[in-house]
Design a protein around this motif. Structure first.
Motif, PDB file in Angstrom:
ATOM      1  N   ALA A  95      12.231 -28.430  78.637  1.00  0.00           N
ATOM      2  CA  ALA A  95      12.884 -28.319  77.325  1.00  0.00           C
ATOM      3  C   ALA A  95      14.386 -28.519  77.430  1.00  0.00           C
ATOM      4  O   ALA A  95      14.996 -29.179  76.582  1.00  0.00           O
ATOM      5  CB  ALA A  95      12.569 -26.962  76.701  1.00  0.00           C
ATOM      6  N   TYR A  96      14.998 -27.962  78.478  1.00  0.00           N
ATOM      7  CA  TYR A  96      16.452 -28.116  78.628  1.00  0.00           C
ATOM      8  C   TYR A  96      16.831 -29.572  78.856  1.00  0.00           C
ATOM      9  O   TYR A  96      17.799 -30.074  78.286  1.00  0.00           O
ATOM     10  CB  TYR A  96      16.971 -27.252  79.777  1.00  0.00           C
ATOM     11  N   ARG A  97      16.085 -30.265  79.684  1.00  0.00           N
ATOM     12  CA  ARG A  97      16.384 -31.677  79.927  1.00  0.00           C
ATOM     13  C   ARG A  97      16.159 -32.513  78.661  1.00  0.00           C
ATOM     14  O   ARG A  97      16.871 -33.482  78.419  1.00  0.00           O
ATOM     15  CB  ARG A  97      15.528 -32.212  81.078  1.00  0.00           C
ATOM     16  N   MET A  98      15.181 -32.148  77.865  1.00  0.00           N
ATOM     17  CA  MET A  98      14.924 -32.856  76.618  1.00  0.00           C
ATOM     18  C   MET A  98      16.062 -32.654  75.620  1.00  0.00           C
ATOM     19  O   MET A  98      16.511 -33.594  74.965  1.00  0.00           O
ATOM     20  CB  MET A  98      13.618 -32.358  75.989  1.00  0.00           C
ATOM     21  N   LEU A  99      16.545 -31.416  75.510  1.00  0.00           N
ATOM     22  CA  LEU A  99      17.464 -31.045  74.433  1.00  0.00           C
ATOM     23  C   LEU A  99      18.929 -30.954  74.841  1.00  0.00           C
ATOM     24  O   LEU A  99      19.816 -31.136  74.008  1.00  0.00           O
ATOM     25  CB  LEU A  99      17.040 -29.695  73.839  1.00  0.00           C
ATOM     26  N   GLY A 100      19.182 -30.616  76.100  1.00  0.00           N
ATOM     27  CA  GLY A 100      20.564 -30.372  76.520  1.00  0.00           C
ATOM     28  C   GLY A 100      21.114 -29.091  75.930  1.00  0.00           C
ATOM     29  O   GLY A 100      22.326 -28.888  75.854  1.00  0.00           O
ATOM     30  N   SER A 101      20.215 -28.192  75.517  1.00  0.00           N
ATOM     31  CA  SER A 101      20.621 -26.925  74.910  1.00  0.00           C
ATOM     32  C   SER A 101      19.844 -25.786  75.544  1.00  0.00           C
ATOM     33  O   SER A 101      18.606 -25.768  75.501  1.00  0.00           O
ATOM     34  CB  SER A 101      20.370 -26.941  73.397  1.00  0.00           C
ATOM     35  N   VAL A 102      20.553 -24.835  76.117  1.00  0.00           N
ATOM     36  CA  VAL A 102      19.911 -23.687  76.749  1.00  0.00           C
ATOM     37  C   VAL A 102      19.221 -22.819  75.714  1.00  0.00           C
ATOM     38  O   VAL A 102      18.051 -22.438  75.859  1.00  0.00           O
ATOM     39  CB  VAL A 102      20.955 -22.855  77.528  1.00  0.00           C
ATOM     40  N   LYS A 150     -11.233 -21.336  75.293  1.00  0.00           N
ATOM     41  CA  LYS A 150     -11.387 -22.718  74.843  1.00  0.00           C
ATOM     42  C   LYS A 150     -10.234 -23.605  75.296  1.00  0.00           C
ATOM     43  O   LYS A 150     -10.283 -24.820  75.120  1.00  0.00           O
ATOM     44  CB  LYS A 150     -11.504 -22.761  73.316  1.00  0.00           C
ATOM     45  N   ILE A 151      -9.204 -22.970  75.845  1.00  0.00           N
ATOM     46  CA  ILE A 151      -8.064 -23.730  76.374  1.00  0.00           C
ATOM     47  C   ILE A 151      -8.387 -24.082  77.825  1.00  0.00           C
ATOM     48  O   ILE A 151      -8.337 -23.232  78.719  1.00  0.00           O
ATOM     49  CB  ILE A 151      -6.754 -22.918  76.288  1.00  0.00           C
ATOM     50  N   ASN A 152      -8.745 -25.310  78.070  1.00  0.00           N
ATOM     51  CA  ASN A 152      -9.192 -25.716  79.409  1.00  0.00           C
ATOM     52  C   ASN A 152      -8.067 -25.690  80.443  1.00  0.00           C
ATOM     53  O   ASN A 152      -8.291 -25.369  81.604  1.00  0.00           O
ATOM     54  CB  ASN A 152      -9.796 -27.125  79.355  1.00  0.00           C
ATOM     55  N   ASN A 153      -6.863 -26.050  80.013  1.00  0.00           N
ATOM     56  CA  ASN A 153      -5.730 -26.136  80.934  1.00  0.00           C
ATOM     57  C   ASN A 153      -4.512 -25.521  80.247  1.00  0.00           C
ATOM     58  O   ASN A 153      -3.896 -26.150  79.383  1.00  0.00           O
ATOM     59  CB  ASN A 153      -5.480 -27.596  81.300  1.00  0.00           C
ATOM     60  N   ILE A 154      -4.191 -24.290  80.608  1.00  0.00           N
ATOM     61  CA  ILE A 154      -3.094 -23.572  79.940  1.00  0.00           C
ATOM     62  C   ILE A 154      -1.760 -24.267  80.178  1.00  0.00           C
ATOM     63  O   ILE A 154      -0.928 -24.365  79.275  1.00  0.00           O
ATOM     64  CB  ILE A 154      -3.039 -22.106  80.419  1.00  0.00           C
ATOM     65  N   LYS A 155      -1.559 -24.775  81.396  1.00  0.00           N
ATOM     66  CA  LYS A 155      -0.313 -25.476  81.703  1.00  0.00           C
ATOM     67  C   LYS A 155      -0.133 -26.679  80.781  1.00  0.00           C
ATOM     68  O   LYS A 155       0.949 -26.884  80.199  1.00  0.00           O
ATOM     69  CB  LYS A 155      -0.309 -25.915  83.161  1.00  0.00           C
ATOM     70  N   ALA A 156      -1.168 -27.488  80.642  1.00  0.00           N
ATOM     71  CA  ALA A 156      -1.100 -28.665  79.772  1.00  0.00           C
ATOM     72  C   ALA A 156      -0.926 -28.265  78.311  1.00  0.00           C
ATOM     73  O   ALA A 156      -0.186 -28.909  77.560  1.00  0.00           O
ATOM     74  CB  ALA A 156      -2.360 -29.507  79.942  1.00  0.00           C
ATOM     75  N   TYR A 157      -1.601 -27.190  77.921  1.00  0.00           N
ATOM     76  CA  TYR A 157      -1.506 -26.670  76.549  1.00  0.00           C
ATOM     77  C   TYR A 157      -0.058 -26.293  76.219  1.00  0.00           C
ATOM     78  O   TYR A 157       0.483 -26.685  75.178  1.00  0.00           O
ATOM     79  CB  TYR A 157      -2.429 -25.462  76.419  1.00  0.00           C
ATOM     80  N   LEU A 158       0.563 -25.531  77.117  1.00  0.00           N
ATOM     81  CA  LEU A 158       1.942 -25.090  76.899  1.00  0.00           C
ATOM     82  C   LEU A 158       2.913 -26.263  76.943  1.00  0.00           C
ATOM     83  O   LEU A 158       3.847 -26.352  76.137  1.00  0.00           O
ATOM     84  CB  LEU A 158       2.323 -24.052  77.954  1.00  0.00           C
ATOM     85  N   CYS A 159       2.682 -27.164  77.879  1.00  0.00           N
ATOM     86  CA  CYS A 159       3.564 -28.316  78.034  1.00  0.00           C
ATOM     87  C   CYS A 159       3.519 -29.211  76.794  1.00  0.00           C
ATOM     88  O   CYS A 159       4.548 -29.745  76.363  1.00  0.00           O
ATOM     89  CB  CYS A 159       3.174 -29.105  79.269  1.00  0.00           C
ATOM     90  N   LYS A 160       2.345 -29.339  76.221  1.00  0.00           N
ATOM     91  CA  LYS A 160       2.203 -30.156  75.009  1.00  0.00           C
ATOM     92  C   LYS A 160       2.956 -29.526  73.854  1.00  0.00           C
ATOM     93  O   LYS A 160       3.657 -30.221  73.101  1.00  0.00           O
ATOM     94  CB  LYS A 160       0.724 -30.313  74.650  1.00  0.00           C
ATOM     95  N   ILE A 161       2.846 -28.213  73.697  1.00  0.00           N
ATOM     96  CA  ILE A 161       3.580 -27.525  72.624  1.00  0.00           C
ATOM     97  C   ILE A 161       5.073 -27.714  72.804  1.00  0.00           C
ATOM     98  O   ILE A 161       5.787 -28.092  71.871  1.00  0.00           O
ATOM     99  CB  ILE A 161       3.242 -26.019  72.614  1.00  0.00           C
ATOM    100  N   VAL A 162       5.576 -27.458  74.012  1.00  0.00           N
ATOM    101  CA  VAL A 162       7.019 -27.547  74.268  1.00  0.00           C
ATOM    102  C   VAL A 162       7.529 -28.968  74.055  1.00  0.00           C
ATOM    103  O   VAL A 162       8.561 -29.177  73.403  1.00  0.00           O
ATOM    104  CB  VAL A 162       7.336 -27.053  75.700  1.00  0.00           C
ATOM    105  N   THR A 163       6.815 -29.947  74.596  1.00  0.00           N
ATOM    106  CA  THR A 163       7.248 -31.345  74.465  1.00  0.00           C
ATOM    107  C   THR A 163       7.334 -31.757  73.006  1.00  0.00           C
ATOM    108  O   THR A 163       8.342 -32.339  72.569  1.00  0.00           O
ATOM    109  CB  THR A 163       6.283 -32.282  75.211  1.00  0.00           C
ATOM    110  N   ASN A 164       6.313 -31.450  72.232  1.00  0.00           N
ATOM    111  CA  ASN A 164       6.301 -31.881  70.839  1.00  0.00           C
ATOM    112  C   ASN A 164       7.277 -31.096  69.970  1.00  0.00           C
ATOM    113  O   ASN A 164       7.861 -31.653  69.035  1.00  0.00           O
ATOM    114  CB  ASN A 164       4.882 -31.805  70.278  1.00  0.00           C
ATOM    115  N   ARG A 165       7.494 -29.831  70.295  1.00  0.00           N
ATOM    116  CA  ARG A 165       8.526 -29.070  69.574  1.00  0.00           C
ATOM    117  C   ARG A 165       9.909 -29.648  69.878  1.00  0.00           C
ATOM    118  O   ARG A 165      10.780 -29.711  69.005  1.00  0.00           O
ATOM    119  CB  ARG A 165       8.484 -27.587  69.957  1.00  0.00           C
ATOM    120  N   CYS A 166      10.114 -30.074  71.111  1.00  0.00           N
ATOM    121  CA  CYS A 166      11.397 -30.690  71.483  1.00  0.00           C
ATOM    122  C   CYS A 166      11.596 -32.009  70.748  1.00  0.00           C
ATOM    123  O   CYS A 166      12.690 -32.306  70.257  1.00  0.00           O
ATOM    124  CB  CYS A 166      11.467 -30.917  72.988  1.00  0.00           C
ATOM    125  N   ILE A 167      10.544 -32.816  70.666  1.00  0.00           N
ATOM    126  CA  ILE A 167      10.628 -34.087  69.944  1.00  0.00           C
ATOM    127  C   ILE A 167      10.980 -33.830  68.477  1.00  0.00           C
ATOM    128  O   ILE A 167      11.850 -34.495  67.902  1.00  0.00           O
ATOM    129  CB  ILE A 167       9.301 -34.859  70.068  1.00  0.00           C
TER     130      ILE A 167
END
Length: 288
Positions: free
Chosen positions: A18-25, A47-64
């Motif tokens: 998230a920091y690299r995406m946004l440049g904001s702490v 039902k969440i098969n991969n928690i890491k991928a689940y969280l990463c998807k949320i963070v990436t799309n919120r950053c976008i």
């Protein structure tokens, strides 16, 4: 996996992305916090098969989404925009690899600004975090073929990375301390000699405090500007050398608060670029 355990395991990774995406702490911390709230509120975590991928998807799309909504604000930003600095005590922390230090450098984060939101996400997920294209595709909602094309297009835009000094180079630490002392002593000849002739100084005050609104070019102009700044600082100003975005830098404190964070880029044994953040909004996380 329980939410608390997932937090301990994945928070560093998610914040790094998230920091690299946004440049904001602060924005990065807010988005990561939101991701874990959503995980905690999930009715059936099985039902969440991969928690890491689940969280990463949320963070990436919120950053976008955040980048898109902030685009207009960036257009009317007063002066030069610089990322919020990350300051660490140990500039030679062996747990942080040189490669990872480079990707949080101010110069690298500014290069990322040239990419679109999706390009930035794909590039970081592939280049920095080593995700495969199928995983990236599921995160950003594109095909793996499309993600491969996006990555190669983004990488072309990132090819001209600065050939800066290694972040843990002891010689550079001593050199920068010598430079800072020359500025404090008002030794203009030495300051001038330690800067590259075509050096550039960037200052981000965000319209909140006095700062150069445009980049300052050439060793002569930078030396004069820095010596002018020093003469205006109060007598109780203190200075500490710190690790700023993975590279040697310094902070200036007044009345116990951090008012300036400075980082440097060194090429061919001389200082090529100086980045100074004084926008108080971008230093709040350091003064809490």
């Amino acid at each position: 996996m329980e939410t608390a355990q997932a937090y301990r395991t994945y928070k560093p990774l998610l914040f790094s992305l998230a920091y690299r995406m946004l440049g904001s702490v602060m924005d990065a911390e807010d988005i990561v916090h939101e991701a874990f709230l959503l995980l905690g509120a999930a009715s059936d975590k099985t039902k969440i098969n991969n928690i890491k991928a689940y969280l990463c998807k949320i963070v990436t799309n919120r950053c976008i989404d955040k980048l898109r909504s902030a685009a207009k604000q960036r257009e009317v930003y007063i002066g030069t925009w610089l990322p919020e600095p990350i300051v660490e005590d140990d500039i030679n922390d062996p747990s942080i690899s040189l490669e990872k230090k480079e990707t949080i450098s101010t110069a690298f984060l500014l290069l990322l600004q040239q990419l679109t939101e999706v390009e930035r996400a794909v590039f970081l997920l592939r280049e920095v975090f080593q995700y495969d294209y199928d995983d990236i595709a599921s995160i950003v909602g594109r095909s793996s073929t499309n993600c491969r094309q996006i990555f190669h297009r983004a990488k072309k835009g990132m090819m001209h990375r600065p050939d800066s000094v290694k972040p843990n180079d002891d010689h550079s630490n001593i050199y920068l301390e010598k430079f800072a002392q020359a500025v404090l002593d008002g030794n203009m000849d030495l300051v001038h000699a330690m800067l590259k002739k075509d050096a550039v100084f960037y200052s981000d005050g965000g319209g909140k405090v006095m700062a150069a609104l445009r980049p300052i070019f050439s060793a002569d102009h930078i030396a004069r500007f820095l010596l002018g700044v020093i003469t205006k600082l109060p007598a109780n100003a203190t200075y500490q050398f710190k690790n700023v975005n993975g590279s040697p830098g310094m902070i200036v404190m007044i009345d116990g608060r951090i008012d300036y964070v400075v980082s440097f880029e060194v090429n061919d044994g001389k200082i090529a670029k100086i980045y100074m953040v004084s926008n108080p909004d971008k230093l709040n996380h350091l003064n809490q």
